[in-house]
Scaffold this motif. Structure first.
Motif, PDB file in Angstrom:
ATOM      1  N   GLU A   1       0.531  -4.665  -5.774  1.00  0.00           N
ATOM      2  CA  GLU A   1       0.806  -3.889  -4.564  1.00  0.00           C
ATOM      3  C   GLU A   1      -0.242  -2.803  -4.309  1.00  0.00           C
ATOM      4  OE1 GLU A   1       4.118  -1.201  -4.630  1.00  0.00           O
ATOM      5  OE2 GLU A   1       4.797  -1.856  -2.662  1.00  0.00           O
ATOM      6  N   SER A   2      -0.701  -2.141  -5.380  1.00  0.00           N
ATOM      7  CA  SER A   2      -1.622  -1.016  -5.171  1.00  0.00           C
ATOM      8  C   SER A   2      -3.009  -1.479  -4.688  1.00  0.00           C
ATOM      9  CB  SER A   2      -1.741  -0.187  -6.449  1.00  0.00           C
ATOM     10  OG  SER A   2      -2.168  -1.035  -7.486  1.00  0.00           O
TER      11      SER A   2
ATOM     12  N   GLU B   1       1.402  -0.982   0.726  1.00  0.00           N
ATOM     13  CA  GLU B   1       2.081  -0.102  -0.238  1.00  0.00           C
ATOM     14  C   GLU B   1       2.815   1.028   0.501  1.00  0.00           C
ATOM     15  OE1 GLU B   1      -0.460   2.009  -2.998  1.00  0.00           O
ATOM     16  OE2 GLU B   1       1.019   1.702  -4.594  1.00  0.00           O
TER      17      GLU B   1
ATOM     18  N   PRO C   1      -3.362  -0.925   0.192  1.00  0.00           N
ATOM     19  CA  PRO C   1      -2.839   0.419   0.490  1.00  0.00           C
ATOM     20  C   PRO C   1      -1.908   0.489   1.702  1.00  0.00           C
ATOM     21  CG  PRO C   1      -5.245   0.306   0.758  1.00  0.00           C
ATOM     22  CD  PRO C   1      -4.818  -0.980   0.142  1.00  0.00           C
TER      23      PRO C   1
ATOM     24  N   ASN D   1       6.177  -6.154  -3.673  1.00  0.00           N
ATOM     25  CA  ASN D   1       6.955  -5.534  -4.743  1.00  0.00           C
ATOM     26  C   ASN D   1       8.305  -6.219  -4.950  1.00  0.00           C
ATOM     27  OD1 ASN D   1       8.321  -4.643  -2.523  1.00  0.00           O
ATOM     28  ND2 ASN D   1       8.082  -2.454  -2.909  1.00  0.00           N
TER      29      ASN D   1
END
Ligand code: PLP
Length: 364
Positions: A322-323, A329, A326, A310
């Protein structure tokens, strides 16, 4: 001084050769460029890097004309998860860079099983894990080579600097050339007691100013070498105090596990604790910023836990990915670390524990 530091540093990390340079980033960059040359990698070949690391790891791939491909990390060790590697391997993948984050060794058996299966080279990023061991063996001695940072924030420091270690003589000679403008001469130093250049100059062309590849100016000087030697002499005190401090914090923070994930590692690793990572559990009734602002207000320094995907510059380069990862994140938004370095005394460590507990008490 530099050559003595290189030899000593490499020996203590169970490797034959060490080349000191002016940063951990230079060490990674040169390591990758040397492999690119030796193994004939094409531009944009892919290198697996973890989603949690200091940005220099993946930046070095880009600097070397390679493509970093991100692999999610393990939720307990925060290191590259071997189980997530295979799905990112393509016919263009040439190497992996396991990063021993915060001083905790990666699960090297599991990672090497994957790299061997696909014939990938391994560069260990040991910037944060000087002298850590995995199953009794020093980190940095598992792959083709390792890169260390000796920047002032790191465990063994030369102010600024880095070291590349390996058992491979050909790669060592390429490192020496790359850090000194691409020179043909790869003697350790012009003061080399064997005086290879001096003898050679009497019969053949002087190689010291002959440049055979595109190189960089990445050397360090004698002052850094001297600092490094002093640090190595003091290494037992530095390493032991950091570990003691980390254990002291863990003991003091017993009872906070409902909301905080503290360091956890198997007994076959020797964690070198460059810092003390803490991750806020997802169901905690507070956000990281609230927690870190409270600590900072009380003069306890914190840092976010090495977020990578990010970062504004990476969002521009790689998009909103980023998603897809997991664990990263979660860590990007809930992970942080505090210091456990050898300059901290018991009173200061007690304050860290007391303030964390005070914050939690006011939240539950
Ligand atoms: C994992 C990791 N790799 C590489 C580096 C880069 O080292 P340097 O700052 O000496 O360039 C760092 C520095 O913090 C790091 O933590």
């Amino acid at each position: 001084m530099v050559n003595r530091f290189e030899r000593e540093f490499a020996k203590l990390h169970e490797q034959r050769y060490g080349v000191a340079c002016n940063s951990g980033t230079s060490a990674l960059h040169v390591a990758l460029e040397a492999m690119k040359e030796k193994f004939g990698w094409a531009d944009e070949s892919e290198v697996l890097v973890p989603t949690i690391t200091f940005i220099a790891t993946s930046n070095a791939c880009i600097h070397a004309g390679l493509k970093p491909v991100f692999v999610d990390v393990d939720p307990i060790s925060y290191n590259m998860a071997a189980s997530c590697m295979e799905k990112h391997i393509t016919e263009r993948t040439v190497a992996a860079i396991p990063v021993h984050t915060f001083g905790q060794p990666c699960d090297m058996d599991a990672i090497l099983e994957v790299t061997r299966k696909y014939g990938l080279r391994v560069l260990e990023d040991c910037a944060e894990a000087h002298f850590a061991t995995y199953k009794g063996k020093k980190i940095g001695s598992f792959g083709n080579m390792a890169a260390f940072s000796t920047y002032v924030a790191h465990t063994i420091t030369t102010g600024i600097g880095g070291v590349i270690t390996t058992n491979d003589l050909t790669l060592t000679e390429i490192f020496r050339s790359l850090i000194a403008h691409g020179r043909a001469c790869t003697c350790e130093t012009c003061l080399d007691p064997r005086q290879v250049c001096k003898l050679r100059m009497q019969t053949e062309m002087d190689k010291r100013f002959m440049m055979v590849r595109m190189g960089y100016s990445y050397r360090i000087g004698e002052l850094e070498g001297a600092l490094g030697l002093g640090q190595l002499e003091n290494r037992d005190h530095i390493m032991n105090t950091r570990k003691e401090n980390a254990h002291y914090l863990s003991e003091g923070l017993q009872g906070t596990e409902k909301y905080l994930q503290l360091p956890e590692y198997p007994d076959y690793v020797d964690h070198s604790f460059m810092m003390y990572p803490i991750v806020i559990k997802k169901d905690a009734p507070f956000m990281r910023d609230e927690f870190t602002h409270f600590l900072e207000k009380n003069n306890i320094e914190t840092r976010p836990m090495l977020p990578l995907l990010n970062q504004p510059v990476y969002r521009e380069l790689f998009g909103e990915i980023e998603s897809d990862y997991p664990v990263a994140e979660w860590l990007d938004h809930y992970g942080l670390y505090v210091g456990c370095h050898h300059g901290l005394n018991r009173e200061q460590l007690d304050k860290i524990v007391a303030k964390i507990k005070e914050f939690l008490q006011n939240k539950v």
